[in-house]
Scaffold this active site. Structure first.
Site: not given
Lengths: 429, 415
Positions: A75, A94, A78, A190, A71-73
């Site tokens: 921030y 990560k 991964v 959080d 996955g890629e965000g």
């Protein structure tokens, strides 16, 4: 406890990790020095022999193999990965992205996450195996492989059914994680369903320490602009600059409530609305119920004309929180009947526990320690054993999704809920 | 489940990776020193060889005519382990001033200083210049302690530092720190001990199970504590005692903010040992009394603990910043003056043994990113973007500074 300081451990022979490393670096150093002439002569002027620290970092990096992207965000990216020595020993890698907009070097989120996870070792906290940097100066965190999704997907997936005993098992793992953080003087800030990942064996693990901080000294101010809104306690919504473990306990209460009702417990669109929603359920705080509440920055005195209590009570009896969210009038707390109606899966003990965790006044709220001491855990039903808990197939993709997020983000689609970034301008005033 | 403070401390990276015996510490420094010295010598030799070659090709005929080889410079005089340590200690001291200048909270400054000390366990001041590193280490400490400060604002606080210069060594530093950012300080523990003592002074004493003495008697012997070890009994009121405890706290607190940060205390002792040792220096009878109220002096651990505290206290009091009530101002002045002279000589010596390859960290930082690209570590598109950025940047730099100078002059200038 007071005796312990003087009994503190002696400066030790460093742990096995250190020893292993130092022998390796030694051999490397020797290698280097014997080759010094050729090595340096051959290298470009900008690249003389490598530093000890660099060698150590390379040693760490070489222990892992990076696999496919999960996955890629904004921030982080991964990847799946595993130990070089043992391909069956899986990890998630990560890789923190270099943010083009952030001009101040290594991102604080990354520093915070690495700082706190390095200190915490607990079965219910995601394990940080190692940290290394790559040549292009990206920092990578080698994290525990947690392939079975998260608590939020669990309650959202209606093909999975679960029982009171299952909720108790999940809630207990969460409570232990939070207790352990607080015991280490760390506030997570959080806690929410999709930061609670599930390991292959069913264990719940608290992840994403990007907003964490240590308990402040008395008198030091902190930012109130943390914790994803649905899970944010009233004192932060009111602008508290001093707070403690209670903020995490509130979030934990909301998570357990969501597990029990299988929907958002306190959803809202804005910070102000969030307060209204909280008051709908717990009543408007007053100086009597919450001494000092009127001193908060964002506190506004309610009209003294009480909201029509009849409608409130009748809606409560139906198990619906009042729709009357924009009325600033004095609201009454929902009676026990509301809780019994809405939270049958928790039982009397469970209801008592989450009401203790969701007490408006943080000083009266249960501490993480008190949460663990609650009778809910020991009374029937017994929490389900880990191996018997219902599973869902979140899979690696979900882990990738969860780990790539930046602290404070929710991925429920609505953009305005996304990303409470830390706002330091307020702190520096 | 109950966690003791010891359990918590043993799980910390400070204990696992950054605690040493004196001999381990010495060995690590020795290793770093040897490696750095060899590197400096090799780099200088290479430079000279290049210079000679350049000289040869440029004026081969001339040198042939004279029949003399290029004069070989004398051997590089590298810093010793002790000299390196003295320099690092000095820059740690300057870091306190830096923290004061920026009005950083003490834990930021203290963390920055420990970062610096940890960094120089694996690096030599000959390789990386302490002033540059301390500037960046302090910036990392700000981020670590959640005390946010923008880079721009921070860099503007220095007369000659650019934001790039502050950031350039950041990766070097976090790598040398092995990504361990958490530093356990003794400040809170001292405060806790202080509050505990104040309670005792007010008579709130719980005697140890092994102690048959009633709390009242313990309290009255506390009020008679001699001022000095083996001194005569005193007769204090509760107020007197509270004042004395507060004075001891202030003195100990000062030691924690100076000597404890500027010596190897954090490497060799635990935070609890450090605060108790500082307190021991501040008021020995009171500290010993406190200790025996927590641990029976008959315990086999008692003498061991006391010996550890005394050795830590010796370390703290050996620092030139330390002054006890018996130090005269003249003595202190003389100590400081001697210190200053030694340091000036060292800084001068350092100038002649700097690693010429590590002079310009900004450039080095860029080169490192470039190498990663060359090594094919990046996807093509990304590499291409980087290349364009780099060319743009270099062009900009060249427009401003003029093209890159030959290496030799570059080194000499920065020295």
């Amino acid at each position: 406890m007071v005796i312990s300081p003087v009994l503190s451990p002696r400066p030790n022979p460093p742990g096995p990790g250190m020893r292993a490393l130092s022998t390796k670096t030694k051999t490397l150093a020797i290698l280097n020095s014997s080759n010094a002439q050729t090595a340096t002569a051959a290298s470009t002027p900008g690249d003389p022999g490598r530093d000890l620290a660099e060698q150590m970092n390379d040693e760490v990096r070489k222990r892992f193999i990076t696999g496919s992207k999960l996955g890629e965000g904004t921030y982080a990216i991964v990847y799946s990965g595993h130990y070089r020595e043992d391909p069956s020993s899986l990890v998630a890698i990560k890789k923190i992205k270099v943010n083009q907009d952030y001009k101040d070097g290594i991102a604080m989120d990354a520093i915070r996450e690495i700082k706190f996870l390095s200190e915490l070792e607990h079965p219910n906290v995601i394990k940080l195996h190692a940290v290394f940097s790559t040549k292009d100066q990206n920092i990578s965190l080698v994290l525990e492989h947690l392939p079975l999704g998260d608590l939020e997907t669990l309650w959202k997936t209606h093909t999975i059914s679960y029982t009171s005993a299952d909720i108790k098992a999940w809630a207990n793992m969460l409570a232990q994680a939070v207790w352990f953080c607080h015991e280490n003087f760390i506030l997570h800030r959080d806690i929410k369903g999709n930061n609670l990942l599930i390991a292959a064996d069913g264990t719940v693990k608290l992840a994403d320490f990007g907003l964490a901080r240590s308990f402040a000294d008395p008198g030091r101010i902190m930012t109130y602009n943390v914790i994803t809104r649905f899970y944010r306690p009233p004192e932060l919504l009111l602008g508290a600059r001093h707070y403690g473990g209670g903020v995490d306990v509130w979030s934990m209460g909301v998570v357990i409530a969501e597990l029990a009702i299988r929907e958002w417990f306190l959803p809202s669109e804005t910070d102000f609305q969030q307060l209204c929603i909280i008051y709908d359920v717990f009543g408007t705080p007053t100086e009597e119920t919450w001494p000092g509440v009127s001193q908060f920055q964002f506190y506004t005195a309610p009209d003294n004309t009480p909201a029509p209590s009849l409608t409130l009570n009748s809606s409560a009896a139906n198990g619906n929180p009042s729709q009357n969210t924009s009325q600033p009038g004095l609201k009454r707390a929902q009676p026990l009947g509301y809780w019994r109606n809405r939270f049958p899966l928790l039982g009397e003990d469970g209801i008592d526990l989450i009401r203790g965790m969701l007490t408006l006044d943080p000083l009266k709220r249960l501490s993480a320690r008190a949460v663990l001491d609650h009778r809910y855990w020991t009374n029937a039903p017994r929490p389900t054993k880990k191996e018997d808990l219902p599973r869902q197939g979140g899979g690696e993709q979900k882990m990738g999704e969860d780990l790539k997020r930046r602290g404070g983000e929710v991925d429920t689609g609505r953009a305005d809920k996304v990303a409470r970034r830390l706002d330091f301008s307020a702190v520096r005033k | 489940m109950k966690l003791t403070e010891d359990d918590l401390y043993r799980a910390s990276t400070q204990f696992k990776h950054w605690s040493f015996t004196p001999s381990q510490l010495a060995a690590q420094r020795q290793k770093t020193n040897i490696q750095a010295s060899e590197r400096v010598k090799a780099a200088v030799a290479r430079q000279r060889a290049q210079r000679a070659k350049h000289f040869d090709t440029a004026s081969a005929s001339e040198s042939e005519r004279n029949g003399t080889p290029v004069p070989t410079d004398r051997q590089v005089d590298c810093l010793t382990v002790a000299e390196e340590k003295k320099l690092v200690d000095t820059f740690c001291e300057k870091a306190i001033d830096l923290g004061g200048f920026f009005k950083f909270p003490i834990e930021v400054t203290a963390t920055g200083i420990q970062f610096l000390r940890r960094f120089y366990l694996f690096n030599s001041p000959m390789t990386y210049e302490p002033q540059t590193i301390s500037r960046s280490a302090m910036f990392v400490a700000n981020k670590t302690e959640g005390h946010h400060l923008t880079l721009e604002k921070y860099a503007a606080g220095f007369p000659k530092a650019t934001t790039e210069q502050v950031l350039a060594p950041e990766y070097l530093i976090v790598q040398a720190l092995r990504f361990n950012f958490d530093i356990r300080h003794p400040f809170r523990a001292l405060k806790g001990g202080h509050l505990d003592m104040i309670e005792m002074a007010r008579g709130n004493i719980t005697p140890l199970p092994s102690n048959p003495e009633p709390a009242l008697d313990i309290h009255s012997s506390m009020l008679k504590l001699p001022r000095k070890p083996n001194g005569p009994e005193t007769n204090m009121t509760v107020n007197d005692l509270e004042k004395r405890i507060t004075d001891a706290y202030s003195h100990a607190s000062h030691i924690l903010k100076t000597a404890a940060l500027l010596t190897d205390a954090y490497f060799l002792y635990t935070p609890s040992q450090i605060w108790l040792s500082a307190h021991l220096l501040a008021d020995e009878p009171l500290t010993l009394f406190y200790l025996s109220a927590k641990l029976p002096s008959s315990s086999p651990n008692y003498p061991k603990i006391l010996a550890t505290l005394r050795s830590c206290a010796d370390l703290l009091s050996s620092h030139h910043s330390f002054s006890s009530p018996t130090t005269t101002p003249a003595e202190k002045q003389a100590r400081d003056k001697k210190e200053k002279e030694e340091v000036q000589a060292l800084i001068k010596k350092l100038r002649h043994c700097r690693d010429p390859d590590k002079m310009d960290l900004v450039k080095l930082n860029q080169a490192q990113k470039r190498d990663a690209v060359d090594a094919g570590g990046l996807e093509e598109s990304k590499a291409k973007r980087r290349k364009l950025e780099r060319e743009g940047y270099q062009k900009e730099a060249d427009d401003f500074w003029g093209p890159e100078l030959p290496r030799r002059e570059n080194g000499a200038k920065a020295g």
